[in-house]
Design an enzyme around this catalytic site. Structure first.
Site, PDB file in Angstrom:
ATOM      1  CG  HIS A  88      -1.849  -1.174   1.252  1.00 11.84           C
ATOM      2  ND1 HIS A  88      -2.574  -1.673   2.488  1.00 11.84           N
ATOM      3  CD2 HIS A  88      -2.615  -1.952   0.287  1.00 11.84           C
ATOM      4  CE1 HIS A  88      -3.242  -2.359   2.051  1.00 11.84           C
ATOM      5  NE2 HIS A  88      -3.478  -2.783   0.727  1.00 11.84           N
ATOM      6  CG  HIS A 129      -6.714  -3.679   2.495  1.00 13.80           C
ATOM      7  ND1 HIS A 129      -5.917  -4.779   2.539  1.00 13.80           N
ATOM      8  CD2 HIS A 129      -6.945  -3.876   3.739  1.00 13.80           C
ATOM      9  CE1 HIS A 129      -5.491  -5.483   3.507  1.00 13.80           C
ATOM     10  NE2 HIS A 129      -6.204  -4.985   4.509  1.00 13.80           N
TER      11      HIS A 129
END
Ligand SMILES: *[C@@H]1O[C@H](CO)[C@@H](O)[C@H](O)[C@H]1NC(C)=O
Ligand SMILES: *[C@@H]1O[C@H](CO)[C@@H](O)[C@H](O)[C@H]1NC(C)=O
Ligand SMILES: *[C@@H]1O[C@H](CO)[C@@H](O)[C@H](O)[C@H]1NC(C)=O
Ligand SMILES: *[C@@H]1O[C@H](CO)[C@@H](O)[C@H](O)[C@H]1NC(C)=O
Ligand SMILES: *[C@@H]1O[C@H](CO)[C@@H](O)[C@H](O)[C@H]1NC(C)=O
Ligand SMILES: *[C@@H]1O[C@H](CO)[C@@H](O)[C@H](O)[C@H]1NC(C)=O
Ligand SMILES: *[C@@H]1O[C@H](CO)[C@@H](O)[C@H](O)[C@H]1NC(C)=O
Ligand SMILES: *[C@@H]1O[C@H](CO)[C@@H](O)[C@H](O)[C@H]1NC(C)=O
Length: 633
Positions: free
Chosen positions: A565, A609
């Site tokens: 990420h 996420h």
């Protein structure tokens, strides 16, 4: 009524077919003129290309370095949910980090999608939007209310264009919550679809906070797991620490809930399947060019004291011919937190000293380019369990795998239609009286934002350890989702065909180490609930067993991997900073014609996420772009 309009849409699309626009060679677009050139067909670029070409008078070139998501003998590897753990390198940039000094100098594999849809075509499918605090902090520090949770909700749920006014009525009637009807007259981004196994999802999700007509398909777990009842039982037994949360995408993610995945009808739903489907590619005003990299942005003039960047130079190999393309309105960089800073720096936008070291003349001195990178580190924990009904049995048996594949091929059901990452996940804060908070302060976005995440999977899950030859396992991924370490993306050379130096700087602050250590202890407490007493045989690794901080820290240094990420490498200027790279409308500062829309603009990492937050900012950015150029919304 919905069906009637759906078939009307299909008819319209059929009428427009025959103008397919997927190009594989830059010379095919060389002499064409575009209003917008969008660089990168990931989560953000795909949304922008789709939204900007809803208006037929606006034409767009979308450039993607990677391959097609639908063409090739191996595309099934990115379509079947079960295969997420093992995406082939042909869909990947094959990046590796620089040695991580807090992790015994380990270099980490750093997957990034090299395909239409970008990393949404190769990720673990988690659909999590983040807390209201994440967006509200962005609004507060940028001074732009438009980034607040309340203002972003229409973009999280709904998109900008009005395709079918009739659909609006449906939305108004079915949206129960006033907060969700802020813009009831707009089509949506998401559709919550039934799970692959068709089970009743009552009590597992709040449909009121989900879309019903959007192109991104989401669903709950589609194959029951032997863990399900025990995870839920734990939320009752240890309710104070691990409460149940009906829907973690309501703005308050805290607690344990059912995972929502970007899976629809048993197949991965990516930015490419959602926003670059055949009907979109058939638009006459959209050209998509794959297999082509941007070697630099080209300055096309000056306005006042600022350089204008409306040119883009393209190539397919280091020695290959260069082709230049011009945009008349904007160049939009959506190459992601690795690609975007690399392209900026290759174009003379970056830290003057670093650029000079690679023989690049500085056009815009922007020291924040490539700096402040953040990512979510995680460690795996596994317990051996008293059952044979985990995915380990299937993974070890060619016969069972084959049987599962047959079921999947015939019905798009069974284990292969499901996210192997787990059926539930949870988001948690350090306790209010935690000594970590006292010592280091609160790194999260606010009281509804998590410090760490736990996921619960029914197999041996790890990117750092070999899978044991025998035994059945439960795995938790323990992730730090409000880290304070900040790394960088730097040029290795001035060539677009050399990978940049990627340094997420994992675990480099004492607060990160202390917080992840506490998170591991929380995972131990979760697994020590009575619900697991007759199920867990023994911990697989010593860290699961130990209570000394030193042992947990050693395990962390040994095991941290990336949640993939990356963010923050072209961050927005805010009240907290002297200077950033983009303003609150995502325009590159001290330059003209250039906007950045991807996760690189986030000044703080989101506790989520990434794909859902990036879809949301790209939806808002589409409106910002349309407004800036008088394109009807
Ligand atoms: C584009 O224009 C250049 C210069 O006018 C010409 O040489 C070239 O052949 C053209 N390319 C294509 C693909 O039409
Ligand atoms: C990564 O490696 C695979 C296999 O060698 C290759 O097909 C792919 O093109 C590579 N990706 C890049 C960006 O070079
Ligand atoms: C990591 O590398 C640095 C620089 O080469 C070195 O000083 C350090 O001792 C290394 N650390 C470990 C744990 O190997
Ligand atoms: C799992 O399978 C093994 C081998 O077939 C068997 O010995 C064992 O009893 C099984 N365990 C459970 C819990 O069913
Ligand atoms: C399932 O379908 C894929 C793609 O058509 C094929 O390659 C695979 O062999 C099939 N698997 C089985 C078990 O039928
Ligand atoms: C998951 O799907 C498989 C088919 O692949 C099925 O046999 C199994 O019963 C399902 N698991 C559960 C627990 O329902
Ligand atoms: C925090 O509060 C809990 C519950 O009151 C208590 O058990 C724990 O010892 C406290 N922790 C610290 C670090 O004070
Ligand atoms: C966990 O602790 C128990 C009891 O101290 C010990 O017997 C066992 O070997 C330990 N397991 C691991 C994986 O370290």
């Amino acid at each position: 009524m919905l069906f009637r309009h759906a078939s009307l849409i299909s008819l319209l699309y059929l009428l427009r077919q025959g103008s397919a626009s997927l190009f594989t060679d830059p010379t095919q677009v060389a002499n064409k003129s575009y209003d917008f050139v969008i660089i990168g067909a990931g989560a953000a670029g795909s949304v922008l290309a789709h939204r900007l070409t809803e208006h037929s008078a606006t034409n767009v070139l979308l450039v993607e370095a990677g391959r097609s998501n639908t063409d090739g003998p191996d595309v099934r590897d990115i379509q079947v949910p079960y295969f997420v753990v093992d995406i082939p390198p042909s869909f990947d940039w094959n990046y590796t980090t620089v040695p991580q000094k807090a992790l015994q100098n380990r270099t980490l594999s750093y997957p990034r999608g090299y395909v239409l849809g970008g990393s949404t075509s190769t990720n673990f499918l988690f659909y999590t939007r983040g807390s209201s605090d994440e967006f509200d902090r962005l609004a507060r520090i940028s001074g732009d209310e438009g980034w607040s949770w309340k203002a972003m909700l229409p973009y999280i749920l709904k998109a900008s264009a009005r395709l079918l006014p009739q659909l609006d009525m449906t939305l108004t009637l079915t949206a129960h919550r006033t907060t969700l009807t802020a813009h009831p007259t707009r089509p949506q981004t998401e559709t919550l679809t039934p799970p692959a196994d068709g089970h009743d999802t009552h009590g597992e999700v709040d449909p009121a906070v989900h879309g019903k007509t959007g192109p991104v398909l989401t669903s709950l777990s589609g194959n029951a797991s032997v863990l399900d009842a025990r995870v839920l039982q734990t939320t009752a037994e240890l309710a104070a620490e691990f409460p149940f949360n009906l829907d973690m995408n309501s703005g308050n993610p805290l607690g344990v809930g059912w995972l929502q995945s970007t899976i629809g009808h048993g197949v991965r739903s990516s930015a490419a399947t959602a926003f670059l489907a055949q009907d979109t590619l058939a638009r006459r005003n959209l050209d998509v060019l794959i297999g082509t990299r941007v070697t630099r942005l080209v300055q096309t003039g000056r306005r006042g004291s600022s350089p204008v960047f409306l040119g883009v130079e393209l190539a397919q190999s280091a020695a290959g011919a260069r082709v230049q393309i011009q945009a008349t309105k904007e160049v939009i960089l959506s190459a992601g937190s690795i690609g975007t800073p690399q392209i900026l720096m290759m174009s003379g936008i970056g830290d003057a000293g670093e650029l000079a070291a690679h023989g690049i003349a500085t056009v815009v001195d922007a020291p924040d380019v490539g700096k402040h990178m953040q990512d979510h580190p995680w460690v795996p924990l596994q317990w051996q369990v008293n059952t044979n009904d985990t995915l380990d049995s299937i993974n070890r048996s060619p016969d069972l795998l084959n049987a599962a594949a047959e079921i999947y091929n015939a019905t798009k059901q069974g284990v292969m239609a499901n996210n192997p990452g787990g059926n539930q996940i949870g988001w948690f804060r350090l306790p209010r009286n935690s000594s970590v908070l006292r010592e280091f302060g609160d790194a999260s976005a606010g009281p509804s934002s998590p410090h760490f995440e736990l996921t619960f999977g029914n197999s041996f899950l790890s990117f750092t350890q070999p899978v044991p030859a025998i035994g059945s396992f439960m795995s938790m991924c323990v992730a730090l989702v409000a880290p304070t370490s900040r790394g960088s993306v730097k040029l290795a050379s001035a060539s677009a065909f050399d990978a940049p130096l990627i340094d997420p700087a994992f675990m480099q602050t004492p607060s990160d180490v202390a917080t992840l250590t506490e998170a591991v202890k929380a995972a131990q407490r979760f697994a020590a609930a009575p619900a697991w007493a007759d199920f867990v045989i023994k911990p697989f690794v010593a860290a699961v067993n130990t209570t000394t901080d030193a042992a947990i820290r050693a395990y962390i240094a040994d095991q941290v991997a990336t949640f993939r990420h990356p963010m923050g490498t072209a961050r927005m200027s805010t009240s907290e900073l002297d200077s950033g790279v983009v303003d609150s409308r995502l325009l590159v500062e001290n330059a003209v014609g250039l906007r950045i829309v991807d996760a690189s603009i986030f000044p703080h990492i989101f506790g989520a996420h990434l794909q859902a937050p990036v879809y949301a900012i790209a939806e808002r950015a589409s409106d910002l772009v349309k407004r800036a150029h008088g394109i009807p919304l």
